[in-house]
Design a protein around this motif. Structure first.
Motif, PDB file in Angstrom:
ATOM      1  N   PRO A  21     -68.971 113.568  26.287  1.00 21.13           N
ATOM      2  CA  PRO A  21     -69.735 114.829  25.846  1.00 21.13           C
ATOM      3  C   PRO A  21     -70.674 114.191  24.327  1.00 21.13           C
ATOM      4  CG  PRO A  21     -67.590 115.112  26.255  1.00 21.13           C
ATOM      5  CD  PRO A  21     -67.553 113.607  26.312  1.00 21.13           C
ATOM      6  N   TRP A  22     -70.266 113.261  23.889  1.00 21.18           N
ATOM      7  CA  TRP A  22     -70.783 112.615  22.750  1.00 21.18           C
ATOM      8  C   TRP A  22     -72.547 112.379  23.160  1.00 21.18           C
ATOM      9  CZ3 TRP A  22     -69.133 113.682  18.119  1.00 21.18           C
ATOM     10  CH2 TRP A  22     -67.646 113.894  17.941  1.00 21.18           C
ATOM     11  N   ALA A  23     -72.573 111.955  24.040  1.00 19.94           N
ATOM     12  CA  ALA A  23     -74.181 111.880  24.548  1.00 19.94           C
ATOM     13  C   ALA A  23     -74.891 113.341  24.530  1.00 19.94           C
ATOM     14  CB  ALA A  23     -74.207 111.398  26.139  1.00 19.94           C
ATOM     15  N   LEU A  24     -74.302 114.299  25.029  1.00 20.51           N
ATOM     16  CA  LEU A  24     -74.978 115.631  24.804  1.00 20.51           C
ATOM     17  C   LEU A  24     -75.007 116.166  23.217  1.00 20.51           C
ATOM     18  CD1 LEU A  24     -73.080 117.241  27.828  1.00 20.51           C
ATOM     19  CD2 LEU A  24     -75.146 116.309  27.588  1.00 20.51           C
ATOM     20  N   GLY A 118     -72.793 120.666  35.503  1.00 22.54           N
ATOM     21  CA  GLY A 118     -71.545 120.049  34.979  1.00 22.54           C
ATOM     22  C   GLY A 118     -70.387 121.297  34.966  1.00 22.54           C
ATOM     23  N   GLY A 119     -70.288 122.259  35.951  1.00 23.91           N
ATOM     24  CA  GLY A 119     -69.515 123.404  35.607  1.00 23.91           C
ATOM     25  C   GLY A 119     -68.334 122.849  36.226  1.00 23.91           C
ATOM     26  N   ALA A 120     -67.902 121.761  37.231  1.00 24.81           N
ATOM     27  CA  ALA A 120     -66.631 121.743  37.457  1.00 24.81           C
ATOM     28  C   ALA A 120     -66.005 120.758  36.502  1.00 24.81           C
ATOM     29  CB  ALA A 120     -67.056 120.438  38.795  1.00 24.81           C
ATOM     30  N   GLY A 121     -66.687 119.877  36.142  1.00 27.39           N
ATOM     31  CA  GLY A 121     -66.235 119.089  34.642  1.00 27.39           C
ATOM     32  C   GLY A 121     -66.003 119.943  33.618  1.00 27.39           C
ATOM     33  N   LEU A 122     -66.937 120.815  33.250  1.00 23.00           N
ATOM     34  CA  LEU A 122     -66.498 121.962  32.150  1.00 23.00           C
ATOM     35  C   LEU A 122     -65.095 122.568  32.583  1.00 23.00           C
ATOM     36  CD1 LEU A 122     -67.914 122.530  29.727  1.00 23.00           C
ATOM     37  CD2 LEU A 122     -68.771 124.383  30.721  1.00 23.00           C
ATOM     38  N   ALA A 123     -64.922 122.927  33.798  1.00 24.96           N
ATOM     39  CA  ALA A 123     -63.941 123.865  34.196  1.00 24.96           C
ATOM     40  C   ALA A 123     -62.500 123.032  34.069  1.00 24.96           C
ATOM     41  CB  ALA A 123     -63.941 123.968  35.586  1.00 24.96           C
ATOM     42  N   CYS A 238     -74.166 132.963  21.792  1.00 25.70           N
ATOM     43  CA  CYS A 238     -72.909 133.051  22.249  1.00 25.70           C
ATOM     44  C   CYS A 238     -72.057 134.463  22.639  1.00 25.70           C
ATOM     45  CB  CYS A 238     -72.352 132.731  20.558  1.00 25.70           C
ATOM     46  SG  CYS A 238     -72.590 131.137  20.153  1.00 25.70           S
ATOM     47  N   ALA A 239     -72.724 135.599  22.359  1.00 28.45           N
ATOM     48  CA  ALA A 239     -72.126 136.650  22.917  1.00 28.45           C
ATOM     49  C   ALA A 239     -72.437 136.820  24.511  1.00 28.45           C
ATOM     50  CB  ALA A 239     -72.789 137.798  22.144  1.00 28.45           C
ATOM     51  N   VAL A 240     -73.610 136.414  24.759  1.00 34.23           N
ATOM     52  CA  VAL A 240     -73.772 136.420  26.395  1.00 34.23           C
ATOM     53  C   VAL A 240     -72.784 135.466  27.066  1.00 34.23           C
ATOM     54  CG1 VAL A 240     -75.456 135.543  28.023  1.00 34.23           C
ATOM     55  CG2 VAL A 240     -76.297 137.341  25.953  1.00 34.23           C
ATOM     56  N   ASN A 241     -72.656 134.327  26.383  1.00 32.90           N
ATOM     57  CA  ASN A 241     -72.057 133.254  27.083  1.00 32.90           C
ATOM     58  C   ASN A 241     -70.426 133.597  27.101  1.00 32.90           C
ATOM     59  OD1 ASN A 241     -70.355 130.519  27.621  1.00 32.90           O
ATOM     60  ND2 ASN A 241     -72.241 129.729  27.706  1.00 32.90           N
ATOM     61  N   PHE A 242     -69.911 133.701  26.105  1.00 31.71           N
ATOM     62  CA  PHE A 242     -68.619 134.054  25.831  1.00 31.71           C
ATOM     63  C   PHE A 242     -68.326 135.470  26.447  1.00 31.71           C
ATOM     64  CE2 PHE A 242     -68.607 130.819  22.426  1.00 31.71           C
ATOM     65  CZ  PHE A 242     -68.318 129.871  22.982  1.00 31.71           C
ATOM     66  N   GLY A 243     -69.153 136.386  26.293  1.00 33.78           N
ATOM     67  CA  GLY A 243     -68.914 137.818  26.844  1.00 33.78           C
ATOM     68  C   GLY A 243     -68.986 137.776  28.283  1.00 33.78           C
ATOM     69  N   LEU A 244     -69.469 137.045  28.885  1.00 36.86           N
ATOM     70  CA  LEU A 244     -69.697 136.969  30.229  1.00 36.86           C
ATOM     71  C   LEU A 244     -68.339 136.381  30.805  1.00 36.86           C
ATOM     72  CD1 LEU A 244     -73.227 136.204  31.281  1.00 36.86           C
ATOM     73  CD2 LEU A 244     -72.074 138.216  31.939  1.00 36.86           C
ATOM     74  N   GLN A 245     -67.799 135.309  30.082  1.00 39.19           N
ATOM     75  CA  GLN A 245     -66.550 134.803  30.514  1.00 39.19           C
ATOM     76  C   GLN A 245     -65.295 135.699  30.379  1.00 39.19           C
ATOM     77  OE1 GLN A 245     -65.817 130.506  29.796  1.00 39.19           O
ATOM     78  NE2 GLN A 245     -67.818 130.592  28.698  1.00 39.19           N
ATOM     79  N   LEU A 246     -65.406 136.232  29.288  1.00 36.63           N
ATOM     80  CA  LEU A 246     -64.236 137.278  28.838  1.00 36.63           C
ATOM     81  C   LEU A 246     -64.283 138.469  30.023  1.00 36.63           C
ATOM     82  CD1 LEU A 246     -64.720 137.270  24.821  1.00 36.63           C
ATOM     83  CD2 LEU A 246     -62.701 136.414  26.194  1.00 36.63           C
ATOM     84  N   PHE A 301     -71.141 123.648  25.444  1.00 38.73           N
ATOM     85  CA  PHE A 301     -70.341 122.636  25.150  1.00 38.73           C
ATOM     86  C   PHE A 301     -69.046 122.987  24.194  1.00 38.73           C
ATOM     87  CE2 PHE A 301     -75.018 120.622  24.968  1.00 38.73           C
ATOM     88  CZ  PHE A 301     -74.816 120.397  26.327  1.00 38.73           C
ATOM     89  N   LEU A 302     -69.079 124.222  23.585  1.00 39.28           N
ATOM     90  CA  LEU A 302     -67.902 124.709  22.902  1.00 39.28           C
ATOM     91  C   LEU A 302     -67.060 125.489  23.797  1.00 39.28           C
ATOM     92  CD1 LEU A 302     -69.946 126.337  19.649  1.00 39.28           C
ATOM     93  CD2 LEU A 302     -68.548 123.925  19.898  1.00 39.28           C
ATOM     94  N   THR A 303     -67.282 125.728  25.015  1.00 42.03           N
ATOM     95  CA  THR A 303     -66.479 126.227  26.050  1.00 42.03           C
ATOM     96  C   THR A 303     -65.069 125.772  26.091  1.00 42.03           C
ATOM     97  OG1 THR A 303     -68.226 127.708  27.130  1.00 42.03           O
ATOM     98  CG2 THR A 303     -65.982 126.916  28.188  1.00 42.03           C
ATOM     99  N   PRO A 304     -64.891 124.509  26.310  1.00 43.19           N
ATOM    100  CA  PRO A 304     -63.732 123.782  26.292  1.00 43.19           C
ATOM    101  C   PRO A 304     -62.833 123.975  25.105  1.00 43.19           C
ATOM    102  CG  PRO A 304     -65.224 122.401  27.475  1.00 43.19           C
ATOM    103  CD  PRO A 304     -65.868 123.411  26.729  1.00 43.19           C
ATOM    104  N   LEU A 305     -63.450 123.896  23.954  1.00 45.45           N
ATOM    105  CA  LEU A 305     -62.569 123.983  22.687  1.00 45.45           C
ATOM    106  C   LEU A 305     -62.471 125.322  22.482  1.00 45.45           C
ATOM    107  CD1 LEU A 305     -62.018 122.695  19.883  1.00 45.45           C
ATOM    108  CD2 LEU A 305     -64.099 123.437  19.004  1.00 45.45           C
ATOM    109  N   ILE A 306     -63.089 126.425  22.786  1.00 50.28           N
ATOM    110  CA  ILE A 306     -62.920 127.783  22.088  1.00 50.28           C
ATOM    111  C   ILE A 306     -62.235 128.693  23.230  1.00 50.28           C
ATOM    112  CG2 ILE A 306     -64.138 130.014  21.749  1.00 50.28           C
ATOM    113  CD1 ILE A 306     -66.263 128.394  20.278  1.00 50.28           C
ATOM    114  N   MET A 307     -62.309 128.291  24.620  1.00 49.33           N
ATOM    115  CA  MET A 307     -62.004 129.431  25.619  1.00 49.33           C
ATOM    116  C   MET A 307     -60.723 128.785  26.233  1.00 49.33           C
ATOM    117  SD  MET A 307     -64.132 131.827  25.494  1.00 49.33           S
ATOM    118  CE  MET A 307     -63.662 132.674  27.039  1.00 49.33           C
TER     119      MET A 307
END
Length: 315
Positions: A21-24, A118-123, A238-246, A301-307
């Motif tokens: 992830p540091w490359a990103l 990268g959805g599978a890796g993110l999951a 952030c509201a769109v990304n995290f809101g849709l996940q929630l 990129f914050l999804t694993p940390l926050i969610m």
């Protein structure tokens, strides 16, 4: 067997994979700090995105593709809801509110996009089922040329005839990149070693970080000229990304099933490959949306940390 001409590249690619992830993160920083370079890289988004799609499909096991086909009854309806039903719902809501403009358009396009490569890796990093995210990626990418037609019509307010060219471009990119990858996988990389897979991960990381640089060219100018406006756009992203996940996680919970699979579906709902539209649409259509596009990369990129804790709690 890996072609001899490619073998000298394997060690640098494996090193890039170890950066992970540091490359990103480096790509984000470079794109923000050097907007001139970012603007130059943006001109090469089409080959970069085609390359990312190629590497993503090349990385797939044939069994994963077969598994996706075997779960069509379960996965295709989810993809249709996410990539067709959701954007049409957004379009209807915005029309009722009499709200239009670039941000209304980019929100419709965001929820019309396929899952990120990268959805599978993110999951997996978030403690969720990577296989479910992978299947939705396969179907979402395959169906995007079809599911995008109506959302493009409402997002861009074009005549129906004006939408066919972007849809055709999407079809061409998906078909050529994915088809070439499947051919290479079958004839040249039938049984990749762990080192080969690591090299593919490194190639994907390099291409993704380069793409991220090209998506950030509007961030620094707005940071200087209108920092409060940039904060608002970042908050919206952030509201769109995290809101849709929630919303996805909460709506899926009553349906039962394994929590990690439900969580993977919710994660896919919030993390979409909006960049794919950049190569299909004329630059004039996307220029006004690029600040949102850049900001939208950050919550991914914050999804694993926050969610991660949220999905574990929802169980």
């Amino acid at each position: 067997m890996v072609p001899r001409v490619i073998r000298p590249l394997l060690s640098p690619l494996r090193f890039a994979a170890r950066l992970g992830p540091w490359a990103l993160v480096i790509g984000l920083a470079v794109g923000i700090l050097f907007p001139g370079l970012a603007s130059t890289v943006r001109l090469a988004l089409m080959p970069l995105i085609a390359g990312i799609l190629f590497v993503s499909v090349l990385r797939l096991d044939p069994e994963a593709v077969t598994s996706a086909l075997g779960h069509a009854r379960q996965d295709v309806p989810i993809v249709l809801v996410l990539q067709l039903g959701l954007p049409l719902g957004f379009a209807a809501l915005f029309a009722a509110a009499d709200w239009s403009g670039p941000y209304a358009a980019v929100l419709i396009l965001t929820v019309a996009a396929a899952p990120i490569a990268g959805g599978a890796g993110l999951a997996a990093l978030t403690g969720l089922d990577g296989a479910t995210a992978l299947r939705l990626l396969v179907w979402g990418t395959a169906l995007i040329p079809v599911t995008s037609i109506l959302p493009l019509r409402f997002a861009l307010a074009e005549s129906p005839a004006g939408i066919w060219l972007p849809a055709f471009k999407l079809l061409l990119i998906v078909a050529l990149s994915g088809g070439a990858a499947l051919a290479v996988r079958r004839w040249m990389l039938a049984q990749p070693s762990s080192g080969d897979r690591q090299a593919l991960d490194g190639a994907g990381a390099i291409l993704l970080s380069a793409m991220v640089v090209g998506l950030m060219d509007e961030i620094q100018p707005m940071l200087i000229s209108d920092p409060l406006g940039l904060l608002k756009v970042f908050t919206l992203a952030c509201a769109v990304n995290f809101g849709l996940q929630l919303a996805g996680a909460l709506l899926l919970k009553p349906l039962g099933g394994a929590a990690d699979r439900r969580g993977a579906m919710a994660l896919v709902a919030g993390n979409r490959n909006l960049a794919l539209f950049l190569v299909a649409l004329p630059p004039s259509s996307m220029d006004a949306m690029m600040v949102f596009v850049g900001c939208y990369q950050i919550p991914m990129f914050l999804t694993p940390l926050i969610m991660r804790r949220f999905y574990r709690w929802l169980g």
